[in-house]
Design a protein around this motif. Structure first.
Motif, short mmCIF file in Angstrom:
data_model
loop_
_atom_site.label_atom_id
_atom_site.label_comp_id
_atom_site.label_asym_id
_atom_site.label_seq_id
_atom_site.Cartn_x
_atom_site.Cartn_y
_atom_site.Cartn_z
N THR A 32 1.01 -1.40 -0.28
CA THR A 32 -0.18 0.27 0.05
C THR A 32 0.89 1.44 0.09
N THR A 49 -5.18 6.62 0.47
CA THR A 49 -4.06 5.62 0.73
C THR A 49 -4.48 3.84 -0.82
N ASN A 96 3.70 7.74 2.58
CA ASN A 96 3.94 6.79 2.95
C ASN A 96 3.45 5.63 1.70
N GLN A 98 3.73 0.64 2.54
CA GLN A 98 3.98 -0.53 3.26
C GLN A 98 4.47 -1.86 2.35
N ARG A 99 5.37 -2.17 3.48
CA ARG A 99 5.85 -3.23 2.76
C ARG A 99 5.58 -4.84 3.44
N GLY A 103 3.96 -5.95 6.66
CA GLY A 103 3.27 -3.51 7.14
C GLY A 103 3.99 -3.27 7.06
N ASP A 105 6.11 0.31 7.61
CA ASP A 105 6.55 1.48 6.88
C ASP A 105 7.67 2.02 6.54
#
Length: 117
Positions: A32, A49, A96, A98-99, A103, A105
């Motif tokens: 995201t 987002t 931002n 998210q990975r 997630g 940040d």
């Protein structure tokens, strides 16, 4: 993951701006991306987002109908088109990402948006 924002500035109420955020580094498994904002004396809040896979979007009520988030997956870049800007939109806008499974940040350094009345 490194996030580089651009596009902030000083505008008048009713004007438009487009923010850009380019992700680099380990961009695989970014789930995201989005934009958050922090006005003077207030906490950081979500603006919008978008998921990188299905393009599902989410907006704060305060920006619905005025802001549009979009993504160019080929360029790993997320955009925030802001129309009908209001003085209360004045804030530092942070990108931002998210990975991964948890997630994690990642944040950009922020870009200032100032809307004068």
């Amino acid at each position: 993951v490194q996030l580089a924002e651009s596009g902030g500035g000083l505008v008048q109420a009713g004007d438009s701006l487009r923010l850009s955020c380019a992700a680099s580094g380990s961009t695989f498994r970014i789930n995201t991306m989005g934009w958050y904002r922090q006005a003077p004396g207030k906490g950081r809040e979500l603006a919008a987002t978008i998921t990188t896979s299905g393009g599902d979007t989410n907006y704060a009520d305060s920006v619905k109908g005025r802001f549009t988030i979009s993504m160019d997956n080929a360029r790993n870049t997320v955009y925030l088109q802001m129309n009908s800007l209001k003085p209360e939109d004045t804030a530092v806008y942070y990108c931002n990402a998210q990975r991964g499974r948890w997630g994690l940040d990642y944040w950009g350094q922020g870009t200032q948006v100032t809307v004068s009345s």
